[in-house]
Design an enzyme around this catalytic site. Structure first.
Site, PDB file in Angstrom:
ATOM      1  N   ASP A 205      14.079 -12.830 -20.872  1.00 29.64           N
ATOM      2  CA  ASP A 205      13.370 -11.567 -21.068  1.00 29.64           C
ATOM      3  C   ASP A 205      11.957 -11.681 -20.501  1.00 29.64           C
ATOM      4  OD1 ASP A 205      12.384  -9.165 -21.896  1.00 29.64           O
ATOM      5  OD2 ASP A 205      12.872  -9.427 -24.020  1.00 29.64           O
ATOM      6  N   HIS A 207       9.982  -9.192 -20.507  1.00 29.95           N
ATOM      7  CA  HIS A 207       9.236  -8.398 -21.500  1.00 29.95           C
ATOM      8  C   HIS A 207       8.150  -7.530 -20.867  1.00 29.95           C
ATOM      9  CE1 HIS A 207       7.898  -7.847 -25.790  1.00 29.95           C
ATOM     10  NE2 HIS A 207       9.188  -8.042 -25.959  1.00 29.95           N
ATOM     11  N   GLU A 231      15.593  -9.750 -17.816  1.00 30.14           N
ATOM     12  CA  GLU A 231      15.395  -8.476 -18.503  1.00 30.14           C
ATOM     13  C   GLU A 231      13.976  -7.963 -18.315  1.00 30.14           C
ATOM     14  OE1 GLU A 231      15.243  -6.953 -23.154  1.00 30.14           O
ATOM     15  OE2 GLU A 231      16.676  -8.517 -22.571  1.00 30.14           O
ATOM     16  N   GLU A 257      15.228  -0.897 -22.859  1.00 32.32           N
ATOM     17  CA  GLU A 257      14.784  -0.702 -24.237  1.00 32.32           C
ATOM     18  C   GLU A 257      13.676   0.339 -24.350  1.00 32.32           C
ATOM     19  OE1 GLU A 257      11.940  -4.050 -25.713  1.00 32.32           O
ATOM     20  OE2 GLU A 257      13.150  -4.935 -24.117  1.00 32.32           O
ATOM     21  N   HIS A 307      20.322  -3.235 -26.575  1.00 31.13           N
ATOM     22  CA  HIS A 307      19.129  -3.928 -27.061  1.00 31.13           C
ATOM     23  C   HIS A 307      19.076  -3.725 -28.568  1.00 31.13           C
ATOM     24  CE1 HIS A 307      14.723  -4.085 -27.961  1.00 31.13           C
ATOM     25  NE2 HIS A 307      14.750  -5.062 -27.079  1.00 31.13           N
TER      26      HIS A 307
END
Length: 407
Positions: A205, A207, A231, A257, A307
């Site tokens: 991730d 992020h 991700e 997400e 998610h």
């Protein structure tokens, strides 16, 4: 049910939704919210016939705003037929002119999930049955390792393997500057190698912490080590930039997400710049819109991986779609996640946690009516009262120069 109706020009205005068929009417009696630790917002909807549905409207760090949206929902939907999920969804989404966004969509998510729970309980079947039936018997899940600032990942990965997981996810990096030293990326590669050495798959991730300057370097360094996916390699909104990154790597790219509707995901699908869509069922309009996003993704040969670093209601709702959706890949599971502090974890508010047992990296088909989980309402009410002044906040990160960095 005969709805109250007035005539405005050529438009008929219904005050309490549409009339239902005889025997199908069960009016919404109450809508309640419960802000509980570690950082979840539960929604309870009860009908006049006494059927209770649970939803989750968690929007991490913004619970007060979502709770505020429920004042409107109570004003609008108490007295409506609980069976009319789509009519309620469309009204909630469209009736106040301004649409979408994380706050309104999260509020709508909690209401929608609760109504689907009521629908399943009313019919005595799991939600996946109402969504067209199952297409699989088990759903693959992954657990988290490493925390916000990834460390000790090898030992944590071993623990996850012992728990039955065959895949994990970890943050790829700590905080980074807009342009950082290339050596700041070396630790990411080392951690990936360590975890994969025990025979477990790893999703990374980003992020949104990595800007495009470093994202292309990091993707190139990771390429030989074959992560399961990367991700959110860039922040939402950078469709053209993501398209260029996509052309530079063979690693599957996942995101979603922070996208909440079909309109939000459409540019990414049309640009052909992702392989996996990751809507969060607590943000993306609940079961109704999340399922539509998954179906839309199938048209573009894009996989669906919900998610879900949240509570048991959101997780159960995600699995209901997973069991009934052909292009489902894998689902996030928050059991023993780093955000679940103290005594509060995925199973805390459940009375049947055995339904979430992980075996061979998967969870068996949920067969109970509605969401298929049973909740300890007494504990939820007590915890919400105890935590009425608690609101979870994510940390604010700054670099050595004092400038804000992405969390």
């Amino acid at each position: 049910m005969a709805s109250a109706m007035t005539q405005v020009g050529s438009t008929r205005v219904y005050e309490k939704g549409l009339a239902g068929a005889p025997g199908s009417v069960d009016l919404i009696k109450s809508i309640e919210t419960f802000n509980v630790r570690p950082r979840w917002l539960f929604v309870r909807v009860e009908t006049e016939k006494g059927i209770v549905g649970w939803g989750e409207a968690t929007l991490e760090g913004h619970s007060e705003a979502v709770i505020g949206a429920y004042a409107d929902f109570r004003e609008r939907f108490i007295g409506w037929n609980s069976a009319d999920i789509e009519d309620i969804y469309q009204t909630a989404y469209r009736h106040r002119f301004y649409r979408g966004g994380e706050v309104l969509m999260s509020a709508l998510s909690g209401l929608d999930i609760a109504l689907w729970d009521i629908k399943g309980k009313t019919l005595g079947v799991p939600i996946w049955e109402v969504l067209g039936g199952k297409v699989r018997e088990r759903a693959q899940v992954y657990g988290w390792i490493g925390g916000d600032r990834p460390s000790d990942v090898l030992e944590q990965a071993k623990a996850r393997k012992e728990q039955g997981f065959t895949a994990v996810k970890m943050n790829a990096v700590e905080s980074l500057g807009w342009l950082d030293s290339p050596h700041a990326l070396d630790a990411t590669v080392k951690r990936l190698e360590e975890v994969k050495s025990i025979g477990i798959d790893v999703g990374l991730d980003f992020h949104g912490r990595v800007h495009k300057t470093l994202a292309k370097q990091l993707a190139r360094k990771l390429e030989p080590h074959q992560p399961l996916f990367i991700e959110e390699p860039l922040l939402p909104g950078h469709v053209e930039e993501l398209k260029k990154l996509y052309a530079q790597t063979t690693i599957p790219i996942a995101l979603g997400e922070r996208l909440f509707t079909r309109q939000d995901v459409r540019p990414y699908f049309e640009a052909g710049c992702i392989d996996v869509i990751q809507p969060d069922i607590s943000h993306a309009g609940g079961i109704s819109e999340t399922r539509r996003i998954a179906n839309m993704a199938e048209t573009y040969d894009i996989g669906f991986a919900p998610h879900c670093p949240l509570g048991p209601i959101a997780f159960a709702a995600s699995l209901q779609i997973a069991f009934s959706t052909p292009n489902f890949l894998i689902c996030e599971m928050s059991w023993k996640m780093h955000y679940n502090k103290g005594d509060y974890d995925l199973f805390t508010y459940m009375t049947n946690p055995e339904v979430f047992q992980v075996r061979d990296g998967m969870i068996d088909l949920l067969t109970g009516p509605g969401l298929g989980i049973e909740l300890n309402e007494k504990l939820i009410r007590a915890q919400a009262e105890e935590s009425k002044d608690f609101n979870w906040r994510n940390p604010t990160w700054r670099g050595v120069d004092g400038g804000i960095r992405e969390w």
